[in-house]
Design a protein around this motif. Structure first.
Motif, mmCIF file in Angstrom:
data_model
loop_
_atom_site.group_PDB
_atom_site.id
_atom_site.type_symbol
_atom_site.label_atom_id
_atom_site.label_comp_id
_atom_site.label_asym_id
_atom_site.label_seq_id
_atom_site.Cartn_x
_atom_site.Cartn_y
_atom_site.Cartn_z
ATOM 1 N N LEU A 18 23.298 30.912 27.341
ATOM 2 C CA LEU A 18 23.201 29.369 26.650
ATOM 3 C C LEU A 18 21.826 28.301 26.662
ATOM 4 O O LEU A 18 21.541 27.067 26.444
ATOM 5 N N GLU A 22 18.904 29.898 21.156
ATOM 6 C CA GLU A 22 19.761 29.288 19.907
ATOM 7 C C GLU A 22 19.418 28.155 20.606
ATOM 8 O O GLU A 22 20.199 26.821 20.445
ATOM 9 N N ARG A 23 20.330 28.131 22.195
ATOM 10 C CA ARG A 23 21.136 27.347 23.318
ATOM 11 C C ARG A 23 22.589 26.572 22.732
ATOM 12 O O ARG A 23 23.297 25.924 23.636
ATOM 13 N N ARG A 24 22.551 27.285 21.061
ATOM 14 C CA ARG A 24 23.956 26.685 20.870
ATOM 15 C C ARG A 24 24.856 28.310 20.271
ATOM 16 O O ARG A 24 24.362 28.603 18.729
ATOM 17 N N VAL A 54 30.046 23.595 30.275
ATOM 18 C CA VAL A 54 30.102 24.434 28.885
ATOM 19 C C VAL A 54 31.042 23.144 27.667
ATOM 20 O O VAL A 54 31.997 22.922 27.975
ATOM 21 N N GLN A 56 31.741 23.117 23.361
ATOM 22 C CA GLN A 56 32.425 23.517 21.881
ATOM 23 C C GLN A 56 31.764 22.129 21.006
ATOM 24 O O GLN A 56 32.927 21.898 21.273
ATOM 25 N N ASP A 57 31.830 22.791 20.195
ATOM 26 C CA ASP A 57 31.160 21.641 19.075
ATOM 27 C C ASP A 57 32.575 21.886 17.795
ATOM 28 O O ASP A 57 32.853 23.099 17.464
ATOM 29 N N LYS A 62 31.040 26.158 18.064
ATOM 30 C CA LYS A 62 29.963 26.843 18.780
ATOM 31 C C LYS A 62 29.590 26.647 20.208
ATOM 32 O O LYS A 62 30.673 25.576 20.171
ATOM 33 N N TYR A 63 28.945 27.336 21.405
ATOM 34 C CA TYR A 63 28.777 26.700 22.733
ATOM 35 C C TYR A 63 27.554 26.485 22.600
ATOM 36 O O TYR A 63 26.789 27.138 22.002
ATOM 37 N N GLN A 64 27.864 25.186 23.938
ATOM 38 C CA GLN A 64 26.596 24.780 24.785
ATOM 39 C C GLN A 64 26.750 24.467 26.038
ATOM 40 O O GLN A 64 27.871 24.547 25.816
#
Length: 254
Positions: A18, A22-24, A54, A56-57, A62-64
């Motif tokens: 992460l 893309e980081r996400r 972490v 989550q959007d 998606k995770y970042q």
């Protein structure tokens, strides 16, 4: 030789994934990139999310990387560098105040003393470097607590440990004082951790402006305080010292 813990190895791999590219990323992308089963990846991501490492959007799922990682990263500062940069200023503060000066950093929900300049007289004094002090009842600890709520063990409604008759024990009172400390830029303590002892401290900032430590003076109540309040001259001297150390660490303070 002991074998690495697989779940920790996988969690570390996810964080590194992460941190780049893309980081996400979505669950399937994480699982595929690391060769993990979706259920395994989901379990690790859920745990990392619960710990704040972490995020989550809510829209894309998606995770970042989470904000807790940023806090942990900024909290890491080479103690030797901090002590080296602070020492000229803490020496001056001890000379001006004629009191003992301590430099502290957060450590395991407490305050760790990383440097101690003795009171400049001929009295016998014990070195405090390496000792832990309470957060809620010392000026040094209050500064850290006010700027990092994650250190708080006693939220409003919970009681804090009574170290003396003057110790703050109501979590709501501690939280209210946190606001005042952030507003005025310093913290004071009188008869709260040790009977007959008072202290005043201010925050030390790093280049991004995060509070990475705290510096202050302590001594008998009758020398630190006047009429039940910390002497204004000591407050000014401590704040000036904290600003000077912060500037040496790259902080853009005025």
């Amino acid at each position: 030789m002991s074998r690495p813990i697989q779940s920790l190895t996988r969690a570390t791999a996810i964080l590194r994934l992460l941190a780049g590219g893309e980081r996400r990323l979505g669950l399937a992308e994480v699982a595929t990139s690391l060769g993990l089963a979706k259920a395994t990846a989901h379990g690790i991501l859920r745990t990392l999310r619960e710990e704040g490492l972490v995020e989550q959007d809510p829209g894309s799922s998606k995770y970042q990387l989470g904000a807790e990682l940023l806090r942990l990263g900024h909290s890491y500062l080479d103690v030797h560098e901090l002590r080296a940069r602070a020492r000229p200023w803490t020496d001056d503060l001890a000379h001006v105040s004629q009191e003992a000066v301590h430099l502290g950093v957060p450590h395991q929900h407490g305050l760790l003393i990383v440097d101690h300049v003795f009171r400049p007289d001929d009295s016998r004094q014990a070195l405090d470097v390496g000792t832990m002090q309470p957060l809620h009842a010392t000026a040094l600890g209050k500064v850290l607590l006010a700027h990092d709520p994650s250190l708080r063990r006693n939220p409003p409604g919970r009681t804090c440990e009574a170290l003396t008759l003057g110790s703050p024990t109501d979590g709501a009172d501690v939280a209210a004082e946190d606001v005042l400390i952030r507003e005025r830029g310093w913290a004071g303590s009188m008869d709260e951790a040790w009977a007959g002892t008072a202290s005043v401290a201010a925050p030390v900032h790093d280049r991004p402006g995060n509070v990475v430590g705290t510096v202050g003076v302590s001594g008998p109540v009758e020398r630190i305080c006047d009429g039940g309040t910390v002497r204004p001259g000591l407050v000014s001297a401590v704040r000036d010292t904290a600003r000077a150390i912060s500037r040496d660490l790259g902080a853009g303070l005025h």
